[in-house]
Enzyme design. Structure first.
Site, short mmCIF file in Angstrom:
data_model
loop_
_atom_site.label_atom_id
_atom_site.label_comp_id
_atom_site.label_asym_id
_atom_site.label_seq_id
_atom_site.Cartn_x
_atom_site.Cartn_y
_atom_site.Cartn_z
N ASP A 145 0.84 -1.20 0.00
CA ASP A 145 0.00 0.00 0.00
C ASP A 145 0.88 1.26 0.00
O ASP A 145 0.37 2.38 -0.15
CB ASP A 145 -1.01 -0.01 1.16
CG ASP A 145 -0.35 -0.05 2.52
OD1 ASP A 145 0.89 -0.23 2.60
OD2 ASP A 145 -1.07 0.08 3.52
N ASP A 165 -1.14 -6.11 -0.52
CA ASP A 165 -1.50 -5.50 0.77
C ASP A 165 -2.99 -5.24 0.87
O ASP A 165 -3.62 -4.77 -0.09
CB ASP A 165 -0.80 -4.14 0.92
CG ASP A 165 0.34 -4.17 1.90
OD1 ASP A 165 0.43 -5.11 2.71
OD2 ASP A 165 1.16 -3.22 1.85
N LYS A 182 -1.33 -9.45 2.47
CA LYS A 182 -0.59 -9.04 3.67
C LYS A 182 -1.47 -8.09 4.45
O LYS A 182 -2.14 -7.23 3.85
CB LYS A 182 0.73 -8.36 3.31
CG LYS A 182 1.47 -7.83 4.54
CD LYS A 182 2.91 -7.46 4.25
CE LYS A 182 3.11 -6.10 3.63
NZ LYS A 182 2.59 -4.97 4.45
N GLU A 234 9.09 -4.85 10.60
CA GLU A 234 9.52 -3.53 10.13
C GLU A 234 10.06 -2.70 11.27
O GLU A 234 9.41 -2.55 12.32
CB GLU A 234 8.34 -2.79 9.44
CG GLU A 234 8.76 -1.40 8.95
CD GLU A 234 7.85 -0.78 7.90
OE1 GLU A 234 6.89 -1.45 7.45
OE2 GLU A 234 8.09 0.39 7.54
O1 KIV Z 1 3.54 -1.15 1.71
C1 KIV Z 1 4.67 -1.66 1.61
O2 KIV Z 1 5.40 -1.42 0.64
C2 KIV Z 1 5.10 -2.54 2.67
C3 KIV Z 1 6.53 -2.99 2.68
C4 KIV Z 1 7.45 -1.88 2.87
C5 KIV Z 1 6.77 -4.09 3.64
O3 KIV Z 1 4.34 -2.88 3.52
#
Ligand code: KIV
Length: 275
Positions: A49, A88, A118, A186
């Site tokens: 995201d 995401d 995710k 993270e």
């Molecule tokens: O949104 C994203 O790009 C992420 C990664 C940095 C893990 O969640």
């Protein structure tokens, strides 16, 4: 989704089986051309995201709608032939209830062909992760700094320092026990990331965490030097494409103004139209 339909696609169980093996390579992608570039080198490609901030100029990931994820997910899927696609779930599309999460995760999986979604959050999201995985949706967890919680965390700072380490460890363990096939860590201290990696049975994917994680993820525009408004301290730049692009655009502008731009008719062929 593959060009020939014959390539062997990695699956969430393949990724899970890589725990403790050769580190997993993960990058984000938001478009077909970048997906084509990263595909041969990556085990997983994440439509993060972060697309909202990187490509759409949003101030955080909070305003990203499901439709934006769907559209970029479809674009990336067209560019992959071997890496596993993960997408995401944006803020507000899964936190309310396991039912809401299932409905929106199924929509993303159906629209994009992603092998997994995710979602951010630890102990409080464990019930939802269990609900999704038992119903056929593979889940990658995300603990430590969870950017969708920027307002309650009070910023994008390191998580799990000192007395707070137990909370982040418990979050990672809860996500793993709920059935996630891997978990992003993270911005957590390196020692804690190492401890979590040894404590959970699923691969940990670090970002600003530790080389001891089972894999690493970066935002591709950060590591290529294409996203310049700010640069997280943990990002290693492998190229400076933003500077190179500025140089090329300035050279083009100079050509146009000097009337040295090549546009003779004999140069035209049967190329596809650019408009
Ligand atoms: O949104 C994203 O790009 C992420 C990664 C940095 C893990 O969640």
């Amino acid at each position: 989704m593959s060009a020939t339909g014959t390539e062997k696609r990695l699956t969430p169980p393949d990724i899970q089986a890589r725990k403790g093996e050769v580190p997993l390579v993960v990058l984000t992608a938001y478009t077909t051309p970048i997906a084509r570039l990263v595909d041969p080198h990556c085990d997983m490609v994440l439509v993060g995201d972060s697309v909202g901030m990187v490509l759409h100029g949003l101030p955080s990931t909070l305003p990203v709608p499901l439709e934006m994820m769907e559209m970029h997910g479809q674009a990336v899927a067209r560019g992959l032939s071997q890496a596993m696609l993960v997408i995401d779930m944006p803020f507000g599309t899964y936190e309310e209830s396991p039912d809401q999460a299932f409905r929106n995760a199924a929509r993303l999986v159906q629209a994009t062909g992603a092998a997994a979604v995710k979602l951010e959050g630890g102990e409080h999201m464990a019930e939802t992760i269990r609900f999704l995985t038992r119903r056929g949706i593979a889940v990658m967890g995300h603990v430590g700094l969870t950017p969708q919680a920027v307002n309650t965390l009070g910023g994008y700072r390191v998580q799990g320092r000192g007395n707070d380490s137990g909370r982040v460890r418990a979050d990672a363990v809860a996500v793993a026990e709920a059935g996630a096939f891997s978990v992003v860590l993270e911005k957590v201290p390196a020692t804690l990331a190492g401890e979590i990696t040894r404590a959970v049975a699923i691969p940990t994917i670090g970002i600003g965490a530790s080389a001891d994680c089972d894999g690493q993820v970066l935002v591709v525009d950060d590591m290529l030097g294409l996203f310049t408004p700010f640069r997280p301290k943990f990002v290693r730049r492998y190229a400076d494409l933003g500077t190179e692009a500025s140089r090329a655009i300035a050279a083009y502008a100079a050509d146009v103004r000097a009337r040295t731009f090549p546009a003779a008719e004999h140069l035209f062929g049967d190329e596809p139209p650019r408009t």
